[in-house]
Design a protein around this motif. Structure first.
Motif, PDB file in Angstrom:
ATOM      1  N   UNK A   1      -9.726   4.041   2.218  1.00  0.00           N
ATOM      2  CA  UNK A   1      -9.679   5.433   1.762  1.00  0.00           C
ATOM      3  C   UNK A   1      -8.323   6.066   2.083  1.00  0.00           C
ATOM      4  N   UNK A   2      -7.853   5.744   3.329  1.00  0.00           N
ATOM      5  CA  UNK A   2      -6.526   6.272   3.679  1.00  0.00           C
ATOM      6  C   UNK A   2      -5.451   5.695   2.767  1.00  0.00           C
ATOM      7  N   UNK A   3      -5.583   4.368   2.488  1.00  0.00           N
ATOM      8  CA  UNK A   3      -4.616   3.720   1.605  1.00  0.00           C
ATOM      9  C   UNK A   3      -4.685   4.323   0.198  1.00  0.00           C
ATOM     10  N   UNK A   4      -5.919   4.591  -0.264  1.00  0.00           N
ATOM     11  CA  UNK A   4      -6.083   5.196  -1.570  1.00  0.00           C
ATOM     12  C   UNK A   4      -5.440   6.579  -1.610  1.00  0.00           C
ATOM     13  N   UNK A   5      -5.686   7.354  -0.528  1.00  0.00           N
ATOM     14  CA  UNK A   5      -5.066   8.679  -0.461  1.00  0.00           C
ATOM     15  C   UNK A   5      -3.546   8.562  -0.411  1.00  0.00           C
ATOM     16  N   UNK A   6      -3.065   7.541   0.349  1.00  0.00           N
ATOM     17  CA  UNK A   6      -1.615   7.343   0.434  1.00  0.00           C
ATOM     18  C   UNK A   6      -1.019   6.940  -0.915  1.00  0.00           C
ATOM     19  N   UNK A   7      -1.737   6.053  -1.631  1.00  0.00           N
ATOM     20  CA  UNK A   7      -1.264   5.645  -2.957  1.00  0.00           C
ATOM     21  C   UNK A   7      -1.258   6.835  -3.908  1.00  0.00           C
ATOM     22  N   UNK A   8      -2.320   7.631  -3.797  1.00  0.00           N
ATOM     23  CA  UNK A   8      -2.385   8.816  -4.648  1.00  0.00           C
ATOM     24  C   UNK A   8      -1.225   9.763  -4.329  1.00  0.00           C
ATOM     25  N   UNK A   9      -0.962   9.920  -3.022  1.00  0.00           N
ATOM     26  CA  UNK A   9       0.172  10.763  -2.635  1.00  0.00           C
ATOM     27  C   UNK A   9       1.491  10.177  -3.133  1.00  0.00           C
ATOM     28  N   UNK A  10       1.592   8.813  -3.032  1.00  0.00           N
ATOM     29  CA  UNK A  10       2.811   8.173  -3.547  1.00  0.00           C
ATOM     30  C   UNK A  10       2.978   8.421  -5.042  1.00  0.00           C
TER      31      UNK A  10
END
Length: 387
Positions: A87-96
């Motif tokens: 989920x954190x990675x998904x949020x990070x990818x979304x932020x990226x």
């Protein structure tokens, strides 16, 4: 209570029945459930355990169950951590992705601002060039305005000099009036010296006797003679001499020589009067006069075209043009009257030139005496001085 020793028969019986497997209950505790034999690996070839080893095997199974439960707990914990990391990675990818979009928009805005900056720079340079051009034009207009102002001041001063009571314009008008008065006086002297009057005003003693001569009796009786007479009107004469009308190409051998001589004398008077008036009015005659009394001539400068050689004429070379002065007599030469008639025509053209100079029109090409009388009358009038 510890399990007792097992026997081979009991072990075999246990192999034919479903094998219980430990499982967590709904409340999170450990329990046992029955699993079909088909789902148990190695159920078709069960392991036979002796009764003496049953307790040890049960302990080992219990230990394995405990280890499996701990592994499941660790699995669940790792799954939760992995899910949280995902989920954190998904949020990070979304932020990226959002940052990449923002970066693209920022780059597009930066490119737009760069283009706008270059356009602004170009416009600034154009404005500077236009400003420099306008500055040059303003300086030029300022210089022109100063020059115009100076010229206007000079014009005002000149206008004051011209329009004042003692101005140049008034003085010029005065000198011009004096000149016209002098011209009028000199022309009056010429008119007094060579008066042009109707023939009937002469006394019968001085009246010429050739009114009914053969030269005046022509086939064209209705036309006007060179002396300005018409049917029903008295002909004009200069010093009592009348101009004869030339209607025959050649004069006869027995023609009246006196009338011809009188006509030549009258033409000499007219030529002398025209020459004097032209000199007083300061008008160069188009056809100069060579005065000689009754043997006067009219000069005509006619162009003479001569070819240099036959070869040049064949080769279409330009011809040399020179001015040749021809003389036409104001009297009858022998029996030929054509040249004399042309001379009278040129003399009348000179009178017409003088009339046009003072703003008058000629009465016609065959009115020599009438045009001369009109010329002297206009010059002697008050209107000539005022104009």
């Amino acid at each position: 209570m510890e399990p007792g020793p097992s026997s081979p028969s009991s072990s075999a019986a246990c192999a034919d029945h479903p094998t219980p497997a430990p499982e967590e209950d709904e409340e999170g505790g450990r329990g046992w459930v029955l699993v079909p034999a088909s789902e148990v690996p190695g159920a078709d070839a069960p392991k036979v355990i002796d009764w003496e080893d049953l307790q040890q095997e049960l302990a080992r199974v219990w230990s394995l169950s405990a280890a499996l439960a701990a592994a499941r707990e660790r699995k669940a914990l790792l799954g939760a951590r992995l899910q949280s990391a995902l989920e954190e990675r998904k949020a990070s990818v979304q932020q990226d992705n959002e940052l990449a979009e923002i970066r693209e928009r920022v780059q597009a805005r930066a490119d737009f601002m760069w283009d706008l900056k270059m356009h602004t720079k170009k416009m600034t340079e154009d404005v500077d060039d236009r400003r420099e051009e306008l500055r040059i034009k303003i300086r030029t207009l300022s210089t022109t305005s100063n020059t115009l102002s100076t010229a206007r001041n000079k014009l005002k001063e000149a206008d004051k000099l011209l329009s004042g009571e003692n101005g140049l314009h008034v003085r010029l008008k005065t000198v011009e009036r004096m000149l016209h008065t002098r011209q009028q006086y000199m022309t009056a002297q010429v008119a007094h010296l060579y008066p042009v009057r109707p023939l009937i005003e002469r006394s019968p003693a001085n009246k010429p006797s050739f009114l009914n001569s053969s030269i005046l009796k022509t086939r064209d009786a209705e036309s006007m003679a060179p002396n300005g007479s018409q049917n029903g009107q008295a002909p004009l004469a200069i010093l009592g001499l009348q101009l004869s009308k030339l209607t025959m190409k050649k004069t006869g051998y027995f023609s009246d020589k006196t009338e011809i001589q009188n006509s030549a004398t009258a033409l000499g008077y007219v030529a002398h009067a025209v020459s004097l008036i032209a000199s007083y009015l300061d008008v160069p005659l188009r056809y100069p006069l060579r005065l000689g009394g009754s043997r006067s001539y009219v000069l005509d400068r006619a162009p003479s075209v001569e070819s240099s050689s036959l070869a040049s004429a064949i080769s279409s070379a330009p011809l040399s043009t020179t001015m040749r002065t021809m003389e036409f007599p104001l009297f009858f030469e022998s029996q030929e009257t054509t040249r004399s008639a042309y001379a009278i025509f040129l003399l009348n053209k000179d009178i017409e030139q003088l009339l046009n100079h003072i703003g008058a029109e000629s009465l016609g090409p065959r009115h020599v005496l009438a045009n001369l009388k009109q010329l002297t009358t206009i010059v002697q009038s008050q209107q000539y001085i005022s104009n």
